[in-house]
Design a protein around this motif. Sequence first.
Motif, PDB file in Angstrom:
ATOM      1  N   GLY A  16      -7.663 -76.917 -40.907  1.00 45.69           N
ATOM      2  CA  GLY A  16      -8.708 -76.935 -39.876  1.00 45.69           C
ATOM      3  C   GLY A  16      -8.597 -75.844 -39.189  1.00 45.69           C
ATOM      4  O   GLY A  16      -8.553 -74.782 -39.561  1.00 45.69           O
ATOM      5  N   ALA A  17      -8.723 -76.251 -37.610  1.00 45.43           N
ATOM      6  CA  ALA A  17      -8.761 -75.061 -36.606  1.00 45.43           C
ATOM      7  C   ALA A  17      -7.403 -74.690 -36.061  1.00 45.43           C
ATOM      8  O   ALA A  17      -6.942 -74.233 -35.121  1.00 45.43           O
ATOM      9  CB  ALA A  17      -9.603 -75.413 -35.617  1.00 45.43           C
ATOM     10  N   SER A 141      -1.172 -82.026 -29.049  1.00 45.29           N
ATOM     11  CA  SER A 141      -2.329 -82.631 -29.694  1.00 45.29           C
ATOM     12  C   SER A 141      -3.599 -81.722 -28.737  1.00 45.29           C
ATOM     13  O   SER A 141      -3.184 -80.822 -27.606  1.00 45.29           O
ATOM     14  CB  SER A 141      -2.419 -83.648 -28.997  1.00 45.29           C
ATOM     15  OG  SER A 141      -2.250 -83.860 -27.485  1.00 45.29           O
ATOM     16  N   GLY A 142      -4.606 -81.843 -29.101  1.00 46.25           N
ATOM     17  CA  GLY A 142      -5.942 -81.155 -28.597  1.00 46.25           C
ATOM     18  C   GLY A 142      -7.105 -81.554 -29.467  1.00 46.25           C
ATOM     19  O   GLY A 142      -7.146 -82.563 -30.291  1.00 46.25           O
ATOM     20  N   GLN A 143      -8.279 -80.992 -29.325  1.00 44.15           N
ATOM     21  CA  GLN A 143      -9.353 -81.300 -29.837  1.00 44.15           C
ATOM     22  C   GLN A 143      -9.514 -80.930 -31.082  1.00 44.15           C
ATOM     23  O   GLN A 143     -10.422 -81.501 -32.151  1.00 44.15           O
ATOM     24  CB  GLN A 143     -10.465 -80.556 -29.169  1.00 44.15           C
ATOM     25  CG  GLN A 143     -10.533 -79.224 -29.248  1.00 44.15           C
ATOM     26  CD  GLN A 143     -11.737 -78.453 -28.832  1.00 44.15           C
ATOM     27  OE1 GLN A 143     -12.735 -79.094 -28.336  1.00 44.15           O
ATOM     28  NE2 GLN A 143     -11.753 -77.037 -28.446  1.00 44.15           N
ATOM     29  N   HIS A 144      -8.645 -80.172 -31.835  1.00 49.21           N
ATOM     30  CA  HIS A 144      -8.494 -79.711 -33.375  1.00 49.21           C
ATOM     31  C   HIS A 144      -7.840 -80.726 -34.092  1.00 49.21           C
ATOM     32  O   HIS A 144      -7.666 -80.676 -35.168  1.00 49.21           O
ATOM     33  CB  HIS A 144      -8.159 -78.420 -33.516  1.00 49.21           C
ATOM     34  CG  HIS A 144      -8.874 -77.375 -32.650  1.00 49.21           C
ATOM     35  ND1 HIS A 144     -10.345 -77.355 -32.762  1.00 49.21           N
ATOM     36  CD2 HIS A 144      -8.493 -76.383 -31.968  1.00 49.21           C
ATOM     37  CE1 HIS A 144     -10.675 -76.589 -32.025  1.00 49.21           C
ATOM     38  NE2 HIS A 144      -9.724 -75.935 -31.437  1.00 49.21           N
ATOM     39  N   GLY A 145      -6.923 -81.775 -33.336  1.00 51.29           N
ATOM     40  CA  GLY A 145      -5.999 -82.655 -34.144  1.00 51.29           C
ATOM     41  C   GLY A 145      -4.703 -82.677 -33.236  1.00 51.29           C
ATOM     42  O   GLY A 145      -4.450 -82.138 -32.266  1.00 51.29           O
ATOM     43  N   THR A 146      -3.696 -83.157 -33.998  1.00 51.11           N
ATOM     44  CA  THR A 146      -2.246 -83.372 -33.427  1.00 51.11           C
ATOM     45  C   THR A 146      -1.320 -82.899 -34.332  1.00 51.11           C
ATOM     46  O   THR A 146      -1.571 -82.763 -35.641  1.00 51.11           O
ATOM     47  CB  THR A 146      -2.097 -84.673 -33.238  1.00 51.11           C
ATOM     48  OG1 THR A 146      -2.047 -85.594 -34.451  1.00 51.11           O
ATOM     49  CG2 THR A 146      -2.912 -85.528 -32.294  1.00 51.11           C
ATOM     50  N   HIS A 257      -5.770 -83.403 -38.362  1.00 49.70           N
ATOM     51  CA  HIS A 257      -6.770 -82.540 -37.898  1.00 49.70           C
ATOM     52  C   HIS A 257      -7.943 -83.471 -38.084  1.00 49.70           C
ATOM     53  O   HIS A 257      -8.267 -84.046 -38.671  1.00 49.70           O
ATOM     54  CB  HIS A 257      -6.661 -81.080 -38.587  1.00 49.70           C
ATOM     55  CG  HIS A 257      -7.449 -81.290 -40.170  1.00 49.70           C
ATOM     56  ND1 HIS A 257      -6.880 -81.771 -41.048  1.00 49.70           N
ATOM     57  CD2 HIS A 257      -8.684 -80.935 -40.432  1.00 49.70           C
ATOM     58  CE1 HIS A 257      -7.544 -81.623 -42.339  1.00 49.70           C
ATOM     59  NE2 HIS A 257      -8.664 -81.166 -41.847  1.00 49.70           N
ATOM     60  N   VAL A 258      -8.892 -82.896 -36.855  1.00 51.08           N
ATOM     61  CA  VAL A 258     -10.127 -83.455 -36.906  1.00 51.08           C
ATOM     62  C   VAL A 258     -11.145 -82.496 -37.738  1.00 51.08           C
ATOM     63  O   VAL A 258     -11.120 -81.329 -37.914  1.00 51.08           O
ATOM     64  CB  VAL A 258     -10.610 -82.956 -35.416  1.00 51.08           C
ATOM     65  CG1 VAL A 258     -12.146 -83.745 -35.306  1.00 51.08           C
ATOM     66  CG2 VAL A 258      -9.830 -83.715 -34.480  1.00 51.08           C
TER      67      VAL A 258
END
Length: 258
Positions: A16-17, A141-146, A257-258
């Motif tokens: 992902g990102a 962690s964050g908006q893109h996943g962990t 990931h998101v």
Amino acid sequence: MECDWVEGIPAAVRIGAIEGTAFGIETADRHSFFTFAPERYGARIIDDHAPLIGPETGERRISVEMAEGAWNATVGSAVSPRRLAFRASLTTLSPSLFQDFVLRAVFSAGSFAEAEIGGERFGHEGRDIYHQHPVRSARLSGQHGTLTVRVTEAATGPWFEQVLYVRDSPEGWVVHARLLPKAPYAQLWIRWFNRFFRLSLPDAASHALLALPGVGRALWYAAERGGAGALQLQASGLAGVPEGETLTLAMELDFDHV
């Protein structure tokens, strides 16, 4: 997960990102530092080959002469859709001194918003402080996943303790599974490194200074505790490992990931 391989070691991973930018091992003595990165000094690679280079597994085998020792190491990696498994073993070829032995992973600063380790929670501010604890897991962690980091193996012998740290370096999120010397130390060492010189005191001088009231507490790993703005002056212990002994570290990096 996408993985770029260089000589049997992941050079970069992307899911992902989330972007991993560097992986490898590091170790040092008083006068030399080994890393796969360009910052290596005083360490000479005698042999270096990669029996496996992806796409799902990799292996690199090296022989290195340091200023105060020599060793062989095997570094192995395995990549699956959501996991990177990373393992290294080091066997001494002569009696050797070690400041530490490290499995290293680096992620871009934008990959995660915060880290959690040993009860601490912090964001990326580029302070370069070692948030280090005698634990086996950490989480970014964050908006893109962990990312969940787990130390799965640590063969320390009587010379080391296993620790884990996360550092908010200017280069990104730095994660080190680390073997750190423990008492009784083979040597005590005070060093002062900067861009102009590298000063390393011998054992006797380090002992004498650290015996002064308050000096030991003030200098013990002071540069690591102080971060980017600290004077790069610190004291530490060195482990003395006999010839023919093996150190091992392994960790798993699990991504959601998101």
